[in-house]
Structure formats: structure tokens, C-alpha cells
Design an enzyme around this catalytic site. Sequence first.
Site, mmCIF file in Angstrom:
data_model
loop_
_atom_site.group_PDB
_atom_site.id
_atom_site.type_symbol
_atom_site.label_atom_id
_atom_site.label_comp_id
_atom_site.label_asym_id
_atom_site.label_seq_id
_atom_site.Cartn_x
_atom_site.Cartn_y
_atom_site.Cartn_z
ATOM 1 N N CYS A 142 0.804 -1.312 -0.013
ATOM 2 C CA CYS A 142 -0.042 -0.015 0.116
ATOM 3 C C CYS A 142 0.879 1.372 0.004
ATOM 4 O O CYS A 142 0.527 2.021 -0.640
ATOM 5 C CB CYS A 142 -0.777 0.037 1.172
ATOM 6 S SG CYS A 142 0.020 -0.432 2.565
ATOM 7 N N HIS A 178 -2.378 5.417 6.481
ATOM 8 C CA HIS A 178 -1.162 6.012 6.434
ATOM 9 C C HIS A 178 -0.955 7.332 5.994
ATOM 10 O O HIS A 178 -1.777 7.752 5.040
ATOM 11 C CB HIS A 178 -0.218 5.094 5.657
ATOM 12 C CG HIS A 178 -0.033 3.558 5.775
ATOM 13 N ND1 HIS A 178 0.476 3.006 6.733
ATOM 14 C CD2 HIS A 178 -0.216 2.631 4.780
ATOM 15 C CE1 HIS A 178 0.019 1.688 6.527
ATOM 16 N NE2 HIS A 178 -0.409 1.482 5.504
HETATM 17 N N1 LIG Z 1 -3.901 -5.070 5.026
HETATM 18 C C1 LIG Z 1 -2.919 -4.081 4.578
HETATM 19 O O1 LIG Z 1 -2.890 -2.915 5.007
HETATM 20 C C2 LIG Z 1 -2.306 -4.383 3.215
HETATM 21 C C3 LIG Z 1 -1.876 -5.762 3.257
HETATM 22 N N2 LIG Z 1 -0.923 -6.024 1.985
HETATM 23 C C4 LIG Z 1 -0.546 -7.520 1.825
HETATM 24 O O2 LIG Z 1 -1.829 -8.236 1.434
HETATM 25 C C5 LIG Z 1 -1.430 -9.395 1.778
HETATM 26 C C6 LIG Z 1 -2.599 -10.023 2.495
HETATM 27 O O3 LIG Z 1 -2.833 -9.044 3.692
HETATM 28 P P1 LIG Z 1 -4.365 -8.801 4.579
HETATM 29 O O4 LIG Z 1 -5.176 -8.917 3.633
HETATM 30 O O5 LIG Z 1 -4.029 -7.537 5.406
HETATM 31 O O6 LIG Z 1 -4.056 -10.047 5.236
HETATM 32 P P2 LIG Z 1 -5.355 -10.532 6.224
HETATM 33 O O7 LIG Z 1 -4.663 -11.443 7.215
HETATM 34 O O8 LIG Z 1 -6.400 -9.629 6.482
HETATM 35 O O9 LIG Z 1 -5.977 -11.683 5.256
HETATM 36 C C7 LIG Z 1 -5.408 -12.807 4.746
HETATM 37 C C8 LIG Z 1 -6.305 -13.888 4.825
HETATM 38 O O10 LIG Z 1 -5.696 -15.155 4.396
HETATM 39 C C9 LIG Z 1 -6.277 -16.177 5.060
HETATM 40 N N3 LIG Z 1 -5.294 -17.252 4.944
HETATM 41 C C10 LIG Z 1 -4.445 -17.549 6.099
HETATM 42 N N4 LIG Z 1 -3.596 -18.580 5.819
HETATM 43 C C11 LIG Z 1 -4.102 -19.129 4.611
HETATM 44 C C12 LIG Z 1 -3.605 -19.858 3.636
HETATM 45 N N5 LIG Z 1 -2.667 -20.772 4.061
HETATM 46 N N6 LIG Z 1 -4.181 -20.091 2.495
HETATM 47 C C13 LIG Z 1 -5.179 -19.306 1.951
HETATM 48 N N7 LIG Z 1 -5.673 -18.373 3.008
HETATM 49 C C14 LIG Z 1 -4.926 -18.213 4.031
HETATM 50 C C15 LIG Z 1 -6.856 -15.855 6.424
HETATM 51 O O11 LIG Z 1 -8.263 -16.158 6.628
HETATM 52 P P3 LIG Z 1 -8.783 -17.607 6.959
HETATM 53 O O12 LIG Z 1 -7.700 -17.981 7.722
HETATM 54 O O13 LIG Z 1 -10.018 -16.840 7.793
HETATM 55 O O14 LIG Z 1 -9.224 -18.140 5.699
HETATM 56 C C16 LIG Z 1 -6.923 -14.180 6.274
HETATM 57 O O15 LIG Z 1 -7.861 -13.466 6.666
HETATM 58 C C17 LIG Z 1 -0.297 -9.541 2.396
HETATM 59 O O16 LIG Z 1 0.980 -9.720 1.577
HETATM 60 C C18 LIG Z 1 0.009 -7.919 2.991
HETATM 61 O O17 LIG Z 1 1.135 -7.586 3.209
HETATM 62 C C19 LIG Z 1 -0.865 -5.051 1.070
HETATM 63 C C20 LIG Z 1 -1.645 -3.873 0.976
HETATM 64 C C21 LIG Z 1 -1.997 -3.374 2.445
HETATM 65 O O1 LIG Z 2 1.792 -3.208 2.879
HETATM 66 C C1 LIG Z 2 1.665 -2.668 4.090
HETATM 67 O O2 LIG Z 2 2.404 -1.810 4.628
HETATM 68 P P1 LIG Z 2 3.938 -1.290 4.139
HETATM 69 O O3 LIG Z 2 3.732 -0.678 2.876
HETATM 70 O O4 LIG Z 2 4.323 -0.358 5.270
HETATM 71 O O5 LIG Z 2 4.879 -2.572 4.009
HETATM 72 C C2 LIG Z 2 0.261 -2.855 4.703
HETATM 73 O O6 LIG Z 2 -0.178 -1.525 5.390
HETATM 74 C C3 LIG Z 2 0.529 -3.829 5.756
HETATM 75 O O7 LIG Z 2 1.410 -3.333 6.897
HETATM 76 P P2 LIG Z 2 1.857 -4.234 8.063
HETATM 77 O O8 LIG Z 2 3.224 -4.631 7.783
HETATM 78 O O9 LIG Z 2 1.841 -3.211 8.921
HETATM 79 O O10 LIG Z 2 1.006 -5.161 8.414
#
Ligand SMILES: NC(=O)C1=CN([C@@H]2O[C@H](COP(=O)(O)OP(=O)(O)OC[C@H]3O[C@@H](n4cnc5c(N)ncnc54)[C@H](OP(=O)(O)O)[C@@H]3O)[C@@H](O)[C@H]2O)C=CC1
Ligand SMILES: O=C(OP(=O)(O)O)[C@H](O)COP(=O)(O)O
Length: 357
Positions: free
Chosen positions: A140, A220
Amino acid sequence: MIRVGVNGYGTIGKRVADAVAAQPDMEVAGVAKTQPNFEAHTAVERGYSMYAAIPERAPLFGDAGIEIAGVVDELVADADVIVDCTPSGIGAENRSMYASYDTPAIFQGGEDASVAQVSFNARANYDDARGADTVRVVSCNTTGLSRLVAPLEEEYGVEKVRATLVRRGGDPSQHSRGPINDILPDPIGIPSHHGPDVQTIFPDLSIETMGLKVPATLMHVHALNVTLGSDVTAAHVRQLLESQSRVYVIPEGIGLDGAGRLKDFALDAGRPRGDLWENCVWGESIAVEGRDLYLFQAVHQESDVVPENVDAVRAVTDSADAEESIERTNETLGIGLAGDPTGFNDSDRVGAEAADD
Ligand SMILES: NC(=O)C1=CN([C@@H]2O[C@H](COP(=O)(O)OP(=O)(O)OC[C@H]3O[C@@H](n4cnc5c(N)ncnc54)[C@H](OP(=O)(O)O)[C@@H]3O)[C@@H](O)[C@H]2O)C=CC1
Ligand SMILES: O=C(OP(=O)(O)O)[C@H](O)COP(=O)(O)O
């Protein structure tokens, strides 16, 4: 129709699934989860076929009254593209599964850049991802920085970017990170990982970044100083940024003076989940001294990467060029809709256009 599977249905995955479902040229082949929690029920209500991400846990879904369509391997085999939205590090573990079915895969910014052939931002390097087997949509913060650097670089040249990133401590649903009350240099080491991450998109860019985490879940906020390649005026930079479809230059005098009010504004505007897909740059903060540009922007961590994932799907399938894809994504999500007096949804702002001189 491009059949898109979403593996990992959390903060990013559920938004990506909904954004894909809104595209005229895509459909959701299914979503994979590890457990039948509330998000699983919501996914089923939205009509997404459910797959068990961990085969041994498949019976749990039936016990919870959720009929599954199969296990994640079947989703990967059936989909034209997989968007991996699993927690950081799990995407890399899944990579070999996607390769074994020859299914192009899009990973998220929590993965190391080495997970994919290309690190991606639609505005900056869409063409690099056309036809690629693996693409990583950068995080992000990196997305937010790349969307600014791309037009500045094209229009003026960039000598140096210095950015301080005030990072939200966790997402609203991440109670595992709270309750929190602290201010952390994070990472303490300088530069933070964001500078090198931006260089995965702009390899020759000189950039230094510092990060802090604060007890907030909203967005952020970045404080930027960019030394440009030529003398500019603040008015010209503002005009350039206003022409970018995924940058919202916040007008003065409407009270949007913080992340909380921006989020409120998004909810009032009827944005799903209160999402702000655009970088939100405070117009009043755009200041120039010689070749030095200063500004503040806010980036909504839960949603700014979502349109980028949609564009990445078109890039890997080579089904549209950058301008077409960005425009279609914007239109379907409601980025750039006309009729908003604040300019939040200004129809004149289109994909890759820069300001006229
Ligand atoms: N949140 C943020 O601010 C941002 C995140 N990202 C990136 O995006 C990615 C996902 O982050 P985010 O959505 O926040 O994470 P979350 O934890 O919100 O969502 C990930 C989901 O994946 C599921 N999960 C866990 N293990 C597995 C598995 N082995 N196989 C399939 N599903 C699984 C879990 O749900 P369940 O166990 O219920 O199935 C969980 O809710 C990361 O790489 C993160 O760094 C990028 C930009 C911003
Ligand atoms: O991709 C993100 O942040 P980043 O650009 O600071 O790595 C998401 O906001 C996840 O941040 P986190 O590392 O606090 O879970």
C-alpha cells in the site's frame, strides 16, 4: 471472461474479489479460505464459490453449513489467474502450486520482490507485467509513493525522494495488534523497506524512507520532500497531480483535514467499506522552493492496492493496454465518476494523462 481465483479472503482478498466481480471482462472463479468464519459466510452470500485452502479442514465448512466447491488446488486448476491475498510469506509457499497448474499468479506486497518476475504499479510499469506468469502488486505504501513518483518523474525528472511514512499500527479488524498506545520508529533502521521497494518499480530512483507506527487504524500518512529535475511552481505540480485519476487532491476549505474525516467522507460518498482507492494529497500542503517539492498525502492501506490488482489481472492475461485497463477499472469501481462538487470524483481525471503545460 477472465476467470479469477482469489486465494486468501481477508482485508485485501475480499476487496479484490468484489472489484473483480464488478469488471465486465472478469468473473470470480472462487475464493479460498482456511476456516468457515464470518467472512466465509459473507463470501457465500455474495455468490462466490468457496474452496478449502487447507484440504484437511474441508469438513469444517460443511459442519458450518457452507457448501464447498472443492479444495484450493481445484480452484487454481480452474482459474485463468490466481490473486494470492494470503498473509505475508504464505504467497511464496503457494508459488509452486500455481506454477504446477500453469496458472499465472498475482502476489501482494507483503511478499519479497523475489516472489514474482515483476513488481507492479499500473500507473508506473503496466507494460512490464504484460504476459508475465508472476506479478507482485507492491504494498500500500509503495503503491502510494509510486503513483506520485511516476508523473513527477515523467514531467520534471526526479533527483531525490525523501519520505517519512507515518504508518497505521494495524487494520481496523486486526485486534491481534492491540489495544495499542505507542509511537514506534518502525523499522528503526534507516531506510525503511519502502525505499528499496519503490526501487523495484523505479530501479534508478534515488529515494530514502523512514517509517513510524502510530496507534491508528485509519490510513497511512506520508510527509514527502522530492527534489525535482527542474524548477517548478506549486500550481503546476498541483495541476499535474489533479490530472491523475488515482490521486485525489483534497481541496482547501472543505474540512477534510485528517485521515478520520477522509474516511468519514468516503463513507458519506457511499464508497464500499469506506474505501479510498486514491492517494489523498492535501492541496494546501503542496509547496515548492526552487526544485524542492513538499507535500502530505494519506493512503488507505486496505484499498489502494485493489484497483492495481484488477489491472494486474489484465496485464498478465495481456487483455488490455494500460490506459484501457486503468480507465475500465476506474469506471467500474467508481474512481472518476462525475457529479461530485468536491472534485472527489472528477470525470476529467483519466488514467495516464499528465497535466498540460
Ligand atoms: N492490510 C493491509 O494494509 C495491506 C496488506 N497487503 C498485503 O496483502 C497480503 C494480505 O494481507 P491482508 O489482506 O491484510 O491479510 P489478512 O490477514 O487480512 O487476510 C489474509 C487472509 O488469508 C487467509 N489465510 C491464512 N492462511 C491462509 C492460507 N494458507 N491459504 C489461504 N488463505 C489463508 C486468512 O483467512 P482465513 O484463515 O479466515 O481463511 C486471512 O484472513 C499481505 O501480503 C499483505 O502484506 C498489501 C497492502 C495493504
Ligand atoms: O503493506 C503494508 O504496509 P507497508 O507498505 O508499510 O509494508 C500494509 O499496510 C501492511 O502493513 P503491516 O506490515 O503493518 O501489516
